[in-house]
Design a protein around this motif. Sequence first.
Motif, PDB file in Angstrom:
ATOM      1  N   LYS A   1      67.916  43.595  30.697  1.00  0.00           N
ATOM      2  CA  LYS A   1      66.893  42.899  29.915  1.00  0.00           C
ATOM      3  C   LYS A   1      66.174  43.877  29.005  1.00  0.00           C
ATOM      4  O   LYS A   1      65.939  43.590  27.823  1.00  0.00           O
TER       5      LYS A   1
ATOM      6  N   LEU B   1      62.672  38.409  25.417  1.00  0.00           N
ATOM      7  CA  LEU B   1      63.410  37.300  26.028  1.00  0.00           C
ATOM      8  C   LEU B   1      62.462  36.270  26.624  1.00  0.00           C
ATOM      9  O   LEU B   1      62.782  35.103  26.696  1.00  0.00           O
ATOM     10  N   MET B   2      61.286  36.752  27.104  1.00  0.00           N
ATOM     11  CA  MET B   2      60.402  35.841  27.822  1.00  0.00           C
ATOM     12  C   MET B   2      58.999  35.790  27.224  1.00  0.00           C
ATOM     13  O   MET B   2      58.563  36.717  26.555  1.00  0.00           O
ATOM     14  N   GLN B   3      58.310  34.667  27.501  1.00  0.00           N
ATOM     15  CA  GLN B   3      56.978  34.422  26.941  1.00  0.00           C
ATOM     16  C   GLN B   3      55.880  34.888  27.897  1.00  0.00           C
ATOM     17  O   GLN B   3      56.174  35.407  28.979  1.00  0.00           O
TER      18      GLN B   3
ATOM     19  N   PHE C   1      55.703  38.227  30.060  1.00  0.00           N
ATOM     20  CA  PHE C   1      56.801  38.664  30.921  1.00  0.00           C
ATOM     21  C   PHE C   1      57.753  39.579  30.164  1.00  0.00           C
ATOM     22  O   PHE C   1      58.586  40.242  30.755  1.00  0.00           O
TER      23      PHE C   1
ATOM     24  N   ALA D   1      57.796  39.287  17.349  1.00  0.00           N
ATOM     25  CA  ALA D   1      59.200  38.924  17.113  1.00  0.00           C
ATOM     26  C   ALA D   1      59.578  37.558  17.695  1.00  0.00           C
ATOM     27  O   ALA D   1      60.612  36.997  17.342  1.00  0.00           O
ATOM     28  N   TRP D   2      58.736  37.010  18.562  1.00  0.00           N
ATOM     29  CA  TRP D   2      59.027  35.705  19.196  1.00  0.00           C
ATOM     30  C   TRP D   2      59.311  34.623  18.148  1.00  0.00           C
ATOM     31  O   TRP D   2      60.120  33.736  18.359  1.00  0.00           O
TER      32      TRP D   2
ATOM     33  N   THR E   1      63.088  35.856  16.001  1.00  0.00           N
ATOM     34  CA  THR E   1      64.428  35.994  16.572  1.00  0.00           C
ATOM     35  C   THR E   1      65.020  34.598  16.791  1.00  0.00           C
ATOM     36  O   THR E   1      64.275  33.628  16.973  1.00  0.00           O
TER      37      THR E   1
ATOM     38  N   TRP F   1      66.764  31.141  18.162  1.00  0.00           N
ATOM     39  CA  TRP F   1      66.688  30.351  19.388  1.00  0.00           C
ATOM     40  C   TRP F   1      68.103  30.168  19.927  1.00  0.00           C
ATOM     41  O   TRP F   1      69.065  30.274  19.162  1.00  0.00           O
TER      42      TRP F   1
ATOM     43  N   ILE G   1      58.383  29.930  33.335  1.00  0.00           N
ATOM     44  CA  ILE G   1      58.446  30.877  32.237  1.00  0.00           C
ATOM     45  C   ILE G   1      59.741  30.626  31.483  1.00  0.00           C
ATOM     46  O   ILE G   1      60.815  30.587  32.103  1.00  0.00           O
ATOM     47  N   TYR G   2      59.666  30.458  30.162  1.00  0.00           N
ATOM     48  CA  TYR G   2      60.861  30.227  29.368  1.00  0.00           C
ATOM     49  C   TYR G   2      61.585  31.532  29.093  1.00  0.00           C
ATOM     50  O   TYR G   2      60.956  32.544  28.773  1.00  0.00           O
ATOM     51  N   GLU G   3      62.897  31.496  29.225  1.00  0.00           N
ATOM     52  CA  GLU G   3      63.706  32.632  28.834  1.00  0.00           C
ATOM     53  C   GLU G   3      64.529  32.221  27.619  1.00  0.00           C
ATOM     54  O   GLU G   3      65.249  31.210  27.662  1.00  0.00           O
ATOM     55  N   LYS G   4      64.403  33.019  26.549  1.00  0.00           N
ATOM     56  CA  LYS G   4      65.015  32.652  25.265  1.00  0.00           C
ATOM     57  C   LYS G   4      66.506  32.964  25.270  1.00  0.00           C
ATOM     58  O   LYS G   4      66.974  33.817  24.526  1.00  0.00           O
ATOM     59  N   LYS G   5      67.229  32.325  26.136  1.00  0.00           N
ATOM     60  CA  LYS G   5      68.687  32.459  26.185  1.00  0.00           C
ATOM     61  C   LYS G   5      69.278  31.265  26.938  1.00  0.00           C
ATOM     62  O   LYS G   5      68.583  30.622  27.740  1.00  0.00           O
TER      63      LYS G   5
ATOM     64  N   GLU H   1      69.188  22.329  28.455  1.00  0.00           N
ATOM     65  CA  GLU H   1      69.236  23.057  27.189  1.00  0.00           C
ATOM     66  C   GLU H   1      70.684  23.327  26.749  1.00  0.00           C
ATOM     67  O   GLU H   1      70.972  23.358  25.547  1.00  0.00           O
TER      68      GLU H   1
END
Lengths: 84, 190
Positions: free
Chosen positions: A48, A58-60, A63, A72-73, A76, A78, B3-7, B70
């Motif tokens: 990660k 990768l996470m909001q 995290f 960058a959220w 980048t 989706w 928690i969202y993971e952008k993948k 998703e």
Amino acid sequence: MEYSDTLRRLQEVEFGLVELQFYLDINPEDQRAIHQYNYLSDELHRLKHQYELKHGPLMQYGFSQSPANQWAWVSTPWPWEIEY
Amino acid sequence: MWIYEKKLEIPVRVSKPDLQMAKFLITQYGGPDGELSAALRYLNQRYSMPNERAKALLTDIGTEELGHLEVIATLVHKLVKDATPEQMRAAGLGSHYADHDKALFYVDANGVPWTAAYIQAKGDPIADLCEDIAAEEKARATYQWLINLTDDPDVIQVLTYLREREVVHSQRFREALYIVEEFNNTKRIF
């Protein structure tokens, strides 16, 4: 955006962890599986970090760290926009 | 908290636009045996589930189902994104276009909107786990029928993966059911 090798590796490791999670929910006394889970969890954190340095968070909600110079959220791609 | 993971859980590719297939696939988004039903069913049953292992399993499988939601959304989006209104009409998606353009919506393959009546919560661990096993088997069968409706190897690859996940979920729920039944059958002396 192109699909990266790091993302592929992340998906592989995370898949292993999802499987182990379910298995351990049913077999919480299995020490060997707990050991595998922690081993893959270390690998996941390493991947990660490597992915985020190149492709952004990768996470909001904190995290993931943001790059210092840009949020960058919002820039980048989706997951549904990536050409795999 | 989630928690969202952008993948995505897996890479999702399509070989060609296919509006007809998108119309069928949407049922795994908002149909009775789809991923929305699955996620909401499991996450909602947790509060009255007395068994510790089953509670954890409902949380973890429910969360993976949100990830599958998703995956299906991405498949449908990729299949329809370049379509014209004329093409949508020709593929039987004219009424979808009238109400939603190319937006996704929680409907089944016939356009019927999602309803909470698709899911159950009895508050009894045996009844609820049996419902969950049946739901997984219905989802597995739906993925098989969807695989039978397409010749796109990329779509088949994703659907085969999702079908196999339902098999794994069903197995874990069967094990949870066994644990609960075993506990119920042990003699307790006070």
